[in-house]
Scaffold this active site. Structure first.
Site, PDB file in Angstrom:
ATOM      1  N   HIS A  83      -2.810 -17.977  13.308  1.00 49.48           N
ATOM      2  CA  HIS A  83      -1.744 -18.789  13.917  1.00 49.48           C
ATOM      3  C   HIS A  83      -2.275 -20.152  14.378  1.00 49.48           C
ATOM      4  CE1 HIS A  83       1.381 -15.555  14.210  1.00 49.48           C
ATOM      5  NE2 HIS A  83       0.332 -14.781  14.225  1.00 49.48           N
ATOM      6  N   ASN A 156       6.848 -12.427  16.394  1.00 46.26           N
ATOM      7  CA  ASN A 156       6.953 -13.051  15.071  1.00 46.26           C
ATOM      8  C   ASN A 156       8.411 -13.175  14.665  1.00 46.26           C
ATOM      9  OD1 ASN A 156       4.216 -13.399  14.503  1.00 46.26           O
ATOM     10  ND2 ASN A 156       4.009 -11.432  13.466  1.00 46.26           N
ATOM     11  N   TYR A 370      -6.307 -10.761  22.715  1.00 43.91           N
ATOM     12  CA  TYR A 370      -5.824 -12.102  23.114  1.00 43.91           C
ATOM     13  C   TYR A 370      -6.584 -12.609  24.322  1.00 43.91           C
ATOM     14  CZ  TYR A 370      -2.018 -11.465  19.870  1.00 43.91           C
ATOM     15  OH  TYR A 370      -1.303 -11.274  18.725  1.00 43.91           O
TER      16      TYR A 370
HETATM   17 FE1  HDD Z   1      -1.735 -11.787  17.035  1.00 43.21          FE
HETATM   18  C1  HDD Z   1      -2.388 -15.014  17.812  1.00 43.21           C
HETATM   19  C2  HDD Z   1       1.648 -12.519  16.827  1.00 43.21           C
HETATM   20  C3  HDD Z   1      -1.079  -8.576  15.979  1.00 43.21           C
HETATM   21  C4  HDD Z   1      -4.961 -10.985  17.575  1.00 43.21           C
HETATM   22  N1  HDD Z   1      -0.601 -13.446  17.254  1.00 43.21           N
HETATM   23  C5  HDD Z   1      -1.056 -14.689  17.621  1.00 43.21           C
HETATM   24  C6  HDD Z   1       0.039 -15.586  17.765  1.00 43.21           C
HETATM   25  C7  HDD Z   1       1.183 -14.883  17.480  1.00 43.21           C
HETATM   26  C8  HDD Z   1       0.772 -13.534  17.167  1.00 43.21           C
HETATM   27  C9  HDD Z   1       2.591 -15.414  17.490  1.00 43.21           C
HETATM   28  C10 HDD Z   1      -0.067 -17.053  18.127  1.00 43.21           C
HETATM   29  C11 HDD Z   1      -0.082 -17.268  19.605  1.00 43.21           C
HETATM   30  C12 HDD Z   1      -0.099 -18.744  19.921  1.00 43.21           C
HETATM   31  O1  HDD Z   1       0.865 -19.423  19.540  1.00 43.21           O
HETATM   32  O2  HDD Z   1      -1.067 -19.186  20.530  1.00 43.21           O
HETATM   33  N2  HDD Z   1      -0.063 -10.783  16.427  1.00 43.21           N
HETATM   34  C13 HDD Z   1       1.232 -11.231  16.532  1.00 43.21           C
HETATM   35  C14 HDD Z   1       2.138 -10.119  16.283  1.00 43.21           C
HETATM   36  C15 HDD Z   1       1.366  -9.024  16.031  1.00 43.21           C
HETATM   37  C16 HDD Z   1      -0.015  -9.430  16.137  1.00 43.21           C
HETATM   38  C17 HDD Z   1       3.647 -10.208  16.316  1.00 43.21           C
HETATM   39  C18 HDD Z   1       1.804  -7.620  15.721  1.00 43.21           C
HETATM   40  C19 HDD Z   1       2.720  -6.997  16.386  1.00 43.21           C
HETATM   41  N3  HDD Z   1      -2.821 -10.102  16.782  1.00 43.21           N
HETATM   42  C20 HDD Z   1      -2.367  -8.863  16.376  1.00 43.21           C
HETATM   43  C21 HDD Z   1      -3.438  -7.900  16.455  1.00 43.21           C
HETATM   44  C22 HDD Z   1      -4.547  -8.574  16.925  1.00 43.21           C
HETATM   45  C23 HDD Z   1      -4.132  -9.960  17.127  1.00 43.21           C
HETATM   46  C24 HDD Z   1      -3.314  -6.435  16.081  1.00 43.21           C
HETATM   47  C25 HDD Z   1      -5.936  -8.090  17.202  1.00 43.21           C
HETATM   48  C26 HDD Z   1      -6.299  -6.864  17.340  1.00 43.21           C
HETATM   49  N4  HDD Z   1      -3.395 -12.838  17.505  1.00 43.21           N
HETATM   50  C27 HDD Z   1      -4.615 -12.287  17.713  1.00 43.21           C
HETATM   51  C28 HDD Z   1      -5.661 -13.280  18.165  1.00 43.21           C
HETATM   52  C29 HDD Z   1      -4.802 -14.574  18.337  1.00 43.21           C
HETATM   53  C30 HDD Z   1      -3.434 -14.136  17.827  1.00 43.21           C
HETATM   54  C31 HDD Z   1      -6.844 -13.359  17.307  1.00 43.21           C
HETATM   55  C32 HDD Z   1      -5.340 -15.863  17.735  1.00 43.21           C
HETATM   56  C33 HDD Z   1      -5.174 -16.910  18.794  1.00 43.21           C
HETATM   57  C34 HDD Z   1      -4.721 -16.191  19.959  1.00 43.21           C
HETATM   58  O3  HDD Z   1      -4.655 -14.862  19.696  1.00 43.21           O
HETATM   59  O4  HDD Z   1      -4.474 -16.656  21.045  1.00 43.21           O
HETATM   60  O5  HDD Z   1      -6.265 -12.885  19.331  1.00 43.21           O
END
Ligand code: HDD
Length: 701
Positions: A83, A156, A370
């Site tokens: 993202h 999402n 997160y």
């Molecule tokens: Fe995630 C970012 C949505 C599963 C780990 N995710 C991130 C963002 C969104 C989502 C909208 C952007 C946030 C922003 O604008 O800063 N992610 C989802 C949805 C998921 C999902 C709807 C399933 C229901 N995500 C998911 C899992 C993991 C992560 C299973 C890790 C185990 N997601 C992350 C992250 C991020 C992220 C790596 C990258 C930047 C951040 O968190 O802040 O930690």
């Protein structure tokens, strides 16, 4: 101070007021200074030994130049690991109906509040500088600055997810991101590794169908649904628990690009979605979403054929209706991208009293991830940054120090309990957070429940529920993606996998990409469900608010038709742009000069929702001699967009769309049979009806 903060957390502009503390405005009075405050006299030359020819060496002594270069050298922070590409805006959450029967959360029970919020939209796979309109899931991350603390919904635009267990997240992300040996391709799932992963994980099937549908190429961030995806809990004052899913449904309806447009816009305007959002907010067309809850009482959790804790499943609306209770509006653009969007950081673990987690295995892992990732992006004090800090009062005497701490806490103790009873915790009656006392018992095991093992039924229901046009788009999407896989193992077995959901679809894809079909056709359970086809989310009446409409002009156009149409469209809320043969001005038949917003080569039909061409000599003398103008009409038609023409423009349009022989519409009408082409004759442009084309309109795409 505390009273102001609490007031801010309940008023629409509260976060704006809070951020004013750290906002400065550029002006022509305040002099440029170093970061330590001395005024700078010459920012353009490094201090050097100025010999006669002024060619002497530069001096390390120049602290002003060194500060400038040092700041530049370090101005990037790590982009989000997923993202990374996105943009955000501020807004307000209002509640119309209290949900006090199911929760004690103030934000969901106090109908007098307006809770300030920040919402960041994003794509998933691409890096920070990638294009907006790639085929991808879109992020929908909300931070509500409530009176009881920040509540983040990190969702999402698609209600399900690729995987069931958070431990698989690095695998799915690695597979979809550019391949490790050459960092290709950027922002695309159309490559061997992603489709290899999909095949190896049948749990991805349901999400994969949504991703291949038009949902993954939205027309605008303002025209997508938002889903919390994971299952949370709501707890009421009797201590009863309901499982909950959060829904956001856009007032403008759900709309998508067609794939050819999406591909072209990636190059023509990589910031298409960012600009679309900012332009609408700047013009006062605030996007709004209805907010709803799907609720399952705790004692009914086992009543479904799916597990409500499985994020690869929707809760069918026929079984669990959505209860709409509020509205989210975006109404203020950011002032500066880096501090207000790049530094925005969300956590699924940020919940407020009255809301709790569930044992959704994806959510539990997210709660760790997160919180952890923000430390490498922003450091341990990321929650103190203006965009992230709560608007309500907050204080913790133990959480101190760490790099970039800037809040100053007065007092002599930094531990609890202390002899002064300083900074005491709050019990539940004082608003203290208490976890739902769920009884837990079991042995340790790496496992998922039995119902998690079924992976195809809801994918089939989704596909069955799509309209014929949407199904065709799914077939084209699978074909495009698998055509970009050059390893036969990947595309051949993937078409066999598609056949489990639909033999008819697999047949189409296999023929296109050279895939294999299983020897036996699959069985279809024949079920359809509500809320899956995006055509269910068209606005009640066709609206053209904020739609981008182009008027094509060259010297000799009919001025009256031009102004009447322009005014009529603008009055209805459309954004009207004049595209002319040259920007220095085009002159009408009656001598008026109009300075176009763009000239032909500077724009493309793909960046507009509809086109109007007034009559006049300009058609034969200008448009018909200009390849870009001719292609504009052909391409708009191929992308199913409404085209309107007056008098001389009518035969020109018919010729470009290859329908010379077909009677387009009778004057002044618009219908599906007319292929979305409106024609008008005579002097009175007001006879033209301004409308939009329904989902059934035919076209070449
Ligand atoms: Fe995630 C970012 C949505 C599963 C780990 N995710 C991130 C963002 C969104 C989502 C909208 C952007 C946030 C922003 O604008 O800063 N992610 C989802 C949805 C998921 C999902 C709807 C399933 C229901 N995500 C998911 C899992 C993991 C992560 C299973 C890790 C185990 N997601 C992350 C992250 C991020 C992220 C790596 C990258 C930047 C951040 O968190 O802040 O930690």
């Amino acid at each position: 101070m505390a009273a102001t903060a609490t007031k801010n957390a309940k008023s629409a502009d509260g976060k704006f007021a809070d951020m004013q503390r750290d906002t400065i405005e550029l002006n022509d009075k305040d002099h440029m200074t170093t970061d330590y405050g001395i005024k700078i006299s010459d920012p353009d030359h490094w201090l050097r030994v100025a010999d006669e020819k002024k060619t002497g060496p530069m001096l390390l002594e120049d602290q002003i130049a060194r500060e400038k270069i040092m700041r530049f050298d370090h101005e990037r922070i790590p982009e989000r690991v997923v993202h990374a590409r996105g943009t955000g805006a501020f807004g307000t959450f209002k509640l119309f109906e209290s949900a006090e029967d199911v929760t004690t959360a103030g934000v969901l029970t106090d109908t007098s509040r307006e809770t300030p919020l920040f919402l960041r939209f994003s794509t998933v796979q691409g890096s920070k500088g990638s294009a907006d309109t790639v085929r991808d899931v879109r992020g929908f991350a909300i931070k509500m600055y409530t009176a009881e603390g920040n509540w983040d919904i990190v969702g999402n635009n698609i209600p399900v997810f690729f995987i069931q267990d958070a431990v698989k997240f690095p695998d799915v992300v690695h597979s979809v991101k550019p391949e490790p040996h050459n960092e290709v391709p950027q922002g695309q799932s159309a490559h061997n590794n992603f489709w290899d992963f999909v095949y190896m994980h049948s749990e991805t099937t349901h999400m994969n169908y949504w991703q291949m549908s038009d949902r993954a190429i939205p027309r605008s961030y303002r025209m997508m649904q938002g889903f919390g995806v994971n299952t949370y809990s709501l707890i009421n004052k009797e201590g009863k628990r309901h499982l909950v899913k959060f829904h956001f449904t856009p007032e403008l309806g759900v709309h998508s690009l067609v794939w050819d447009e999406a591909l072209k816009i990636c190059g023509q305007d990589p910031d298409f979605h960012r600009k679309d959002l900012m332009d609408a907010i700047d013009a006062g067309h605030f996007p709004r979403w209805k907010f709803g809850l799907q609720l399952i009482p705790e004692d009914k959790v086992d009543d479904f054929e799916f597990d409500p804790l499985d994020a690869t499943k929707v809760w069918p609306e026929e079984l669990v209706p959505i209860r709409y209770i509020g509205q989210l509006e975006l109404n203020r653009n950011i002032d500066e991208f880096f501090p207000q969007t790049e530094q925005a950081a969300f956590c699924t673990s940020h919940i407020v009293p009255g809301i709790d987690f569930s044992n959704d295995p994806l959510l539990q892992g997210r709660n760790f991830s997160y919180f952890d990732t923000q430390i490498s992006r922003l450091g341990p004090n990321w929650e103190e940054l203006p965009i992230n800090r709560p608007v309500c009062p907050y204080m913790n005497l133990v959480n101190r120090d760490g790099s970039m701490k800037h809040r100053i806490t007065k007092g002599t103790v930094n531990y609890w309990p202390n002899r002064f009873h300083a900074n005491p915790p709050a019990d539940a009656s004082q608003g203290g957070f208490t976890s739902y006392p769920e009884k837990q018992q079991g042995i340790k095991a790496r496992a998922l429940s039995e119902k998690f093992k079924e992976h195809y039924k809801q994918a089939q229901t989704f596909y069955n529920s799509l309209s014929e046009i949407e199904k065709l788009h799914v077939a084209k999407a699978f074909s495009f993606e698998l055509d970009h896989c050059d390893d036969p193992i990947v595309y051949k077995r993937m078409t066999e996998r598609i056949a489990i959901v639909s033999s008819e679809l697999a047949e189409m894809v296999a023929t296109n990409v050279g895939g294999d079909m299983p020897s036996k056709p699959s069985k279809n359970h024949g079920k359809k469900a509500k809320g899956l086809s995006q055509l269910e989310y068209l606005p009640e009446k066709p609206i053209i608010d904020t739609r981008r409409i182009a008027i094509l002009l060259a010297d000799g156009f009919d001025y009256n038709a031009y102004t009447t149409m322009k005014d009529a469209l603008s009055e209805r809320g459309a954004f009207v742009f004049t595209i002319g043969a040259q920007r220095k001005g085009v002159t009408s038949e009656s001598g008026q000069t109009v300075v176009p917003d763009h000239f032909f080569t500077g724009m493309r039909s793909t960046l507009f929702d509809a086109t109007f061409i007034p009559g006049g000599k300009h058609v034969a003398d200008g448009l018909a001699k200009n390849g870009v103008a001719k292609f504009w009409v052909t391409e708009s038609f191929a992308h199913l967009k409404p085209i309107a023409g007056m008098n001389e423009a009518v035969p020109f349009i018919k010729k470009q769309i290859g329908l010379d022989e077909v009677e387009v519409a009778s004057p002044g009408t618009l219908s599906a049979e007319s292929y979305g082409v409106v024609t008008g004759y005579g002097d009175a442009p007001s006879t033209l009806k301004v409308g939009s084309v329904g989902p059934d309109s035919k076209g070449l795409a």
